[in-house]
Write a protein that holds these residues in place. Structure first.
Motif, PDB file in Angstrom:
ATOM      1  N   LEU A  89       0.829  -1.206   0.000  1.00  0.00           N
ATOM      2  CA  LEU A  89       0.000   0.000   0.000  1.00  0.00           C
ATOM      3  C   LEU A  89       0.867   1.261   0.000  1.00  0.00           C
ATOM      4  CD1 LEU A  89      -2.767   1.427   0.261  1.00  0.00           C
ATOM      5  CD2 LEU A  89      -2.522   1.211   2.753  1.00  0.00           C
ATOM      6  N   VAL A  90       1.903   1.259   0.856  1.00  0.00           N
ATOM      7  CA  VAL A  90       2.813   2.409   0.903  1.00  0.00           C
ATOM      8  C   VAL A  90       3.534   2.564  -0.434  1.00  0.00           C
ATOM      9  CG1 VAL A  90       4.911   3.319   1.982  1.00  0.00           C
ATOM     10  CG2 VAL A  90       3.105   2.344   3.406  1.00  0.00           C
ATOM     11  N   ALA A  91       3.976   1.440  -1.011  1.00  0.00           N
ATOM     12  CA  ALA A  91       4.690   1.498  -2.297  1.00  0.00           C
ATOM     13  C   ALA A  91       3.781   2.058  -3.397  1.00  0.00           C
ATOM     14  CB  ALA A  91       5.192   0.107  -2.678  1.00  0.00           C
ATOM     15  N   MET A  92       2.535   1.569  -3.458  1.00  0.00           N
ATOM     16  CA  MET A  92       1.602   2.067  -4.486  1.00  0.00           C
ATOM     17  C   MET A  92       1.286   3.545  -4.268  1.00  0.00           C
ATOM     18  SD  MET A  92      -1.056  -1.107  -5.120  1.00  0.00           S
ATOM     19  CE  MET A  92      -1.473  -1.305  -3.385  1.00  0.00           C
ATOM     20  N   SER A  93       1.158   3.949  -2.998  1.00  0.00           N
ATOM     21  CA  SER A  93       0.900   5.358  -2.704  1.00  0.00           C
ATOM     22  C   SER A  93       2.087   6.226  -3.122  1.00  0.00           C
ATOM     23  CB  SER A  93       0.622   5.541  -1.209  1.00  0.00           C
ATOM     24  OG  SER A  93      -0.501   4.794  -0.804  1.00  0.00           O
ATOM     25  N   LEU A  94       3.306   5.718  -2.908  1.00  0.00           N
ATOM     26  CA  LEU A  94       4.501   6.470  -3.310  1.00  0.00           C
ATOM     27  C   LEU A  94       4.570   6.615  -4.832  1.00  0.00           C
ATOM     28  CD1 LEU A  94       7.107   4.912  -0.851  1.00  0.00           C
ATOM     29  CD2 LEU A  94       6.294   7.262  -0.835  1.00  0.00           C
ATOM     30  N   ILE A  95       4.251   5.520  -5.546  1.00  0.00           N
ATOM     31  CA  ILE A  95       4.253   5.583  -7.016  1.00  0.00           C
ATOM     32  C   ILE A  95       3.205   6.578  -7.505  1.00  0.00           C
ATOM     33  CG2 ILE A  95       3.769   4.258  -9.114  1.00  0.00           C
ATOM     34  CD1 ILE A  95       4.902   1.781  -7.644  1.00  0.00           C
ATOM     35  N   PRO A 135      -9.002  16.136  -5.304  1.00  0.00           N
ATOM     36  CA  PRO A 135      -9.430  15.062  -4.382  1.00  0.00           C
ATOM     37  C   PRO A 135      -8.580  13.798  -4.508  1.00  0.00           C
ATOM     38  CG  PRO A 135     -11.321  16.062  -5.475  1.00  0.00           C
ATOM     39  CD  PRO A 135     -10.113  16.579  -6.169  1.00  0.00           C
ATOM     40  N   ALA A 136      -8.248  13.412  -5.754  1.00  0.00           N
ATOM     41  CA  ALA A 136      -7.454  12.195  -5.949  1.00  0.00           C
ATOM     42  C   ALA A 136      -6.061  12.349  -5.335  1.00  0.00           C
ATOM     43  CB  ALA A 136      -7.340  11.875  -7.441  1.00  0.00           C
ATOM     44  N   ILE A 137      -5.443  13.527  -5.536  1.00  0.00           N
ATOM     45  CA  ILE A 137      -4.110  13.767  -4.976  1.00  0.00           C
ATOM     46  C   ILE A 137      -4.169  13.768  -3.452  1.00  0.00           C
ATOM     47  CG2 ILE A 137      -2.246  15.459  -4.791  1.00  0.00           C
ATOM     48  CD1 ILE A 137      -2.937  16.322  -7.670  1.00  0.00           C
ATOM     49  N   ASN A 142      -3.019  11.067   1.875  1.00  0.00           N
ATOM     50  CA  ASN A 142      -3.501  10.551   3.159  1.00  0.00           C
ATOM     51  C   ASN A 142      -3.403   9.032   3.241  1.00  0.00           C
ATOM     52  OD1 ASN A 142      -4.760  12.773   5.011  1.00  0.00           O
ATOM     53  ND2 ASN A 142      -5.282  13.358   2.924  1.00  0.00           N
ATOM     54  N   MET A 143      -3.548   8.339   2.107  1.00  0.00           N
ATOM     55  CA  MET A 143      -3.332   6.890   2.117  1.00  0.00           C
ATOM     56  C   MET A 143      -1.881   6.573   2.453  1.00  0.00           C
ATOM     57  SD  MET A 143      -6.081   5.211   1.745  1.00  0.00           S
ATOM     58  CE  MET A 143      -5.443   3.583   1.368  1.00  0.00           C
ATOM     59  N   LEU A 144      -0.960   7.406   1.988  1.00  0.00           N
ATOM     60  CA  LEU A 144       0.455   7.216   2.311  1.00  0.00           C
ATOM     61  C   LEU A 144       0.691   7.389   3.812  1.00  0.00           C
ATOM     62  CD1 LEU A 144       3.397   6.808   1.489  1.00  0.00           C
ATOM     63  CD2 LEU A 144       3.527   9.253   0.972  1.00  0.00           C
ATOM     64  N   LYS A 145       0.109   8.439   4.393  1.00  0.00           N
ATOM     65  CA  LYS A 145       0.260   8.658   5.838  1.00  0.00           C
ATOM     66  C   LYS A 145      -0.356   7.519   6.634  1.00  0.00           C
ATOM     67  CE  LYS A 145       0.280  13.722   5.577  1.00  0.00           C
ATOM     68  NZ  LYS A 145      -0.456  14.969   5.934  1.00  0.00           N
ATOM     69  N   TYR A 146      -1.546   7.068   6.216  1.00  0.00           N
ATOM     70  CA  TYR A 146      -2.215   5.962   6.917  1.00  0.00           C
ATOM     71  C   TYR A 146      -1.384   4.682   6.843  1.00  0.00           C
ATOM     72  CZ  TYR A 146      -5.413   2.048   7.577  1.00  0.00           C
ATOM     73  OH  TYR A 146      -5.966   0.875   7.984  1.00  0.00           O
ATOM     74  N   GLU A 150       0.202   2.747  10.118  1.00  0.00           N
ATOM     75  CA  GLU A 150      -0.184   1.359  10.405  1.00  0.00           C
ATOM     76  C   GLU A 150       1.022   0.433  10.326  1.00  0.00           C
ATOM     77  OE1 GLU A 150      -2.748  -1.515  11.633  1.00  0.00           O
ATOM     78  OE2 GLU A 150      -3.301   0.594  11.316  1.00  0.00           O
ATOM     79  N   LEU A 151       1.927   0.708   9.393  1.00  0.00           N
ATOM     80  CA  LEU A 151       3.131  -0.106   9.253  1.00  0.00           C
ATOM     81  C   LEU A 151       4.008  -0.002  10.500  1.00  0.00           C
ATOM     82  CD1 LEU A 151       4.248  -1.947   7.036  1.00  0.00           C
ATOM     83  CD2 LEU A 151       5.586  -0.011   6.205  1.00  0.00           C
TER      84      LEU A 151
END
Length: 660
Positions: A89-95, A135-137, A142-146, A150-151
């Motif tokens: 999830l973090v990797a996809m958010s970073l990409i 909104p998408a950005i 926020n998905m990256l922070k989440y 969690e990690l």
């Protein structure tokens, strides 16, 4: 020109003065720290058990990589785990974030181009694209922070559970504090160091993955815009600056290890004050304790001040090398195709096309330079991570050693009597043999040796069968507590053979019983839980009957029933706590029980009743007590004189006294 020259000379003089001031301040701080260091260490060394004197190696090298890989296997135990999912999830958010950055550069350049070209329709088109993308950005960020939060939490959970499974296996928690001197502050490692390590690993994953991906994508984009040479120069600079800064940062790992050790020592002296507050108050020792705490704190502060100054120096070099020089290299690279009039890319370009191309290429190159700077600066965090990795690895190693029966500091040489002559024999922990057998305790030529190597009794031999209560007596320091610690397997055997029931069939009651956190029921059934009590088939009515046996039946009504929760160490009197401990004994009904002055605050008649009831339910007792009233409840006595001699004999009518 003259004014400019004068201004330059003034700036040079100012820089020189500031540099000289910093140097002199550093020399003064260093001398002061050195002067205080000697006094501080003299004041502290009496109180604090110093850690291993060897300097722990903590640098970004092959050893660090091996250590980190071993711990990562604990943090991420397999491919099909939640940790792997959050890493993805973090990797996809970073990409997604990197692609969003590239799109925003292109869209922003298009908006500025439309403004300069006075194209209203094109301006509106790209502006609305940006509004629609907001909104998408925001979701991506926020998905990256989440994912990172969690990690960190999942890493900490995995590592903490792994460490506690080792720390609380058997009596490892006791042995680490009493039999081994490699780690003096396990609580610091298990809490603060584990949290910082897991945070550092998760942050490093993010701080390295995103810049590396940025460098890759911007290299591809810039190669098409300004050629392959530009990104190649930037990558060469990345390799050079990374190597230089990594070498300069090497002391950070060692200083991080030292910082955590000193934090642990400071925490230790504060916890000692809380644990022993009553005794210190009676002695009026607050001044002495204040000197100890302040000296420990000053030692920590001196190290932190040195560390802060070193980080300030490294921060200066980091800014120069990783940021400003990288920006200069970026300007040199991006300017080549524009300043070179013969460059084929811009031979026929108009002024607006040159401007748009420069903005786009320049911003990408700035982003690439920033990414390179973050990679270089990530080396600083990696060096700090090396310090935490060394600390956690050390804890894991010591825990594994403890669980394998290996200790450091317990190798001794003692004079053992053999054949009428004394010969020097090396005693090692683990040389003895333990045989598990019910309803009997037998010491066969077992040396009584403390973890420090003091031989209290060269060879101890006696046998106690079920039903033979034994009174243990002798002066302080003769070996009574040592005998029970060996019997309870808290201390290792240094020789001989010990025959005994398994651990669960031995029970120990100290003079000051431990009251756990929980309900009144929990105090009686400790260490069982309520579920385990139900599995045993023991009902609350039976527990009430046990309280009646120790004359505590009134406590149920006074405290509000079995579910009442109190601070039992303060609520119960000394005699009540001792009777609660005896109630635990009657609940568990072991084969053997060790009573260490555990009825000193109980009246003689209640004490006698509890001893008679112990005999009724088949509990064989080892008792340490100086009360003559207890002689009638025992068949044998074990007397130690404190000089290495002992006698084990039956109690008869001729027995007139026991050693105190």
């Amino acid at each position: 020109m003259a004014a400019q020259s004068k201004l330059t000379s003034r700036n040079s003089a100012l820089v020189t003065a500031v540099g000289l001031g910093i140097y002199l301040a550093y020399r003064h701080i260093s001398r002061t720290a050195q002067q205080k260091k000697g006094k501080t260490e003299e004041e502290i060394k009496v109180v604090i058990a110093q850690h291993d004197s060897r300097k722990e190696k903590a640098a970004v090298d092959a050893l660090f990589i091996r250590r980190l890989k071993a711990i990562l296997k604990i943090l991420v135990p397999g491919w099909f785990t939640m940790e792997t999912w959050y890493l993805a999830l973090v990797a996809m958010s970073l990409i997604a974030r990197t692609y969003a950055d590239v799109w925003m550069i292109q869209n922003g350049t298009a908006i500025e181009s439309a403004i300069i070209g006075r194209d209203v329709a094109l301006f509106k088109t790209h502006l609305f694209k940006f509004i629609y993308a907001m909104p998408a950005i925001s979701v991506v960020n926020n998905m990256l922070k989440y994912g990172l939060s969690e990690l960190k939490l999942r890493f900490r959970t995995r590592l903490s559970q792994h460490l506690y499974s080792k720390y609380l296996r058997g009596f490892t928690f006791y042995k680490m504090s009493n039999l081994d001197n490699r780690i003096a502050n396990a609580d610091q490692l298990l809490t603060q160091d584990v949290e910082r390590f897991c945070d550092s690993v998760a942050e490093l994953y993010s701080n390295l993955s995103k810049p590396i991906l940025d460098v890759f994508l911007y290299t591809v984009k810039l190669t098409g815009a300004i050629g392959a040479q530009g990104p190649a120069y930037m990558l060469l600079y990345l390799a050079f600056s990374g190597a230089v800064l990594t070498r300069l940062r090497r002391p950070i790992g060692r200083m991080t290890v030292t910082e955590q050790k000193l934090e642990g020592e400071y925490r230790y002296v504060n916890s000692r004050l809380i644990t022993n507050c009553e005794e210190i108050a009676f002695y009026q020792g607050q001044k002495r304790e204040q000197r100890t705490i302040i000296a420990t704190f000053n030692k920590l502060v001196n190290h932190l001040r040195t560390f802060i100054f070193f980080r300030m120096q490294m921060g200066f070099l980091d800014n120069i090398i990783a940021k400003y020089i990288a920006t200069v290299v970026g300007y040199l690279v991006v300017s080549r195709p524009f300043l070179n009039l013969a460059h084929p890319r811009h031979k026929t370009s108009t002024h607006s096309e040159l401007l748009e191309d420069y903005y786009k290429s320049g911003r990408m190159l700035v982003k690439m330079a920033e990414a390179i700077g973050r990679i270089v600066l990530a080396g600083r965090e990696m060096t700090r991570l090396a310090g935490f990795t060394a600390r956690v690895t050390e804890l894991i190693k010591v825990l594994d050693d403890m669980n394998s029966g290996l200790y450091e500091r317990t190798m001794v040489t003692a004079n053992v009597q053999k054949g009428g002559e004394k010969s020097s024999v090396q005693l090692k922990p683990g040389n003895g043999k333990i045989i598990v057998k019910d309803h009997i305790i037998r010491f066969d030529r077992v040396p009584l040796v403390t973890p420090n190597g003091d031989v209290l009794i060269q060879e101890l031999s006696f046998e106690v069968k079920a039903g033979m209560n034994v009174l243990v007596c002798g002066p302080n320091g003769c070996g009574k507590s040592s005998l029970f610690r060996i019997l309870g397997e808290l201390w290792p055997l240094f020789g001989g053979t010990l025959t005994k029931p398994e651990k669960g069939k031995l029970f120990y009651i100290p003079q000051r019983p431990y009251m756990t956190v929980g309900t009144l029921r929990d105090q009686v059934i400790y260490p069982d839980s309520h579920e385990e009590q139900i599995q045993r088939g023991v009902k609350d009515e039976a527990l009430a009957e046990i309280l009646n046996k120790v004359q505590l039946e009134y406590i149920l009504q006074r405290e509000g029933g079995w579910e009442s929760v109190q601070d039992w160490m303060d609520v119960l009197s000394g005699g009540e706590k001792q009777r609660i401990a005896m109630a635990r004994l009657f609940y568990h009904r072991p084969q053997f029980a060790i009573l260490d002055e555990c009825t000193s605050a109980v009246s003689v008649d209640v004490e006698g009743f509890m001893y008679e009831y112990s005999r009724e339910v088949g509990i064989t007792l080892f008792t340490v007590s100086h009360r003559k009233s207890l002689w009638t409840h025992h068949e044998y006595y074990l007397k130690m004189d404190g000089r290495g001699n002992y006698e084990f004999k039956p109690i008869t009518s001729d027995t007139s006294e026991f050693g105190s």
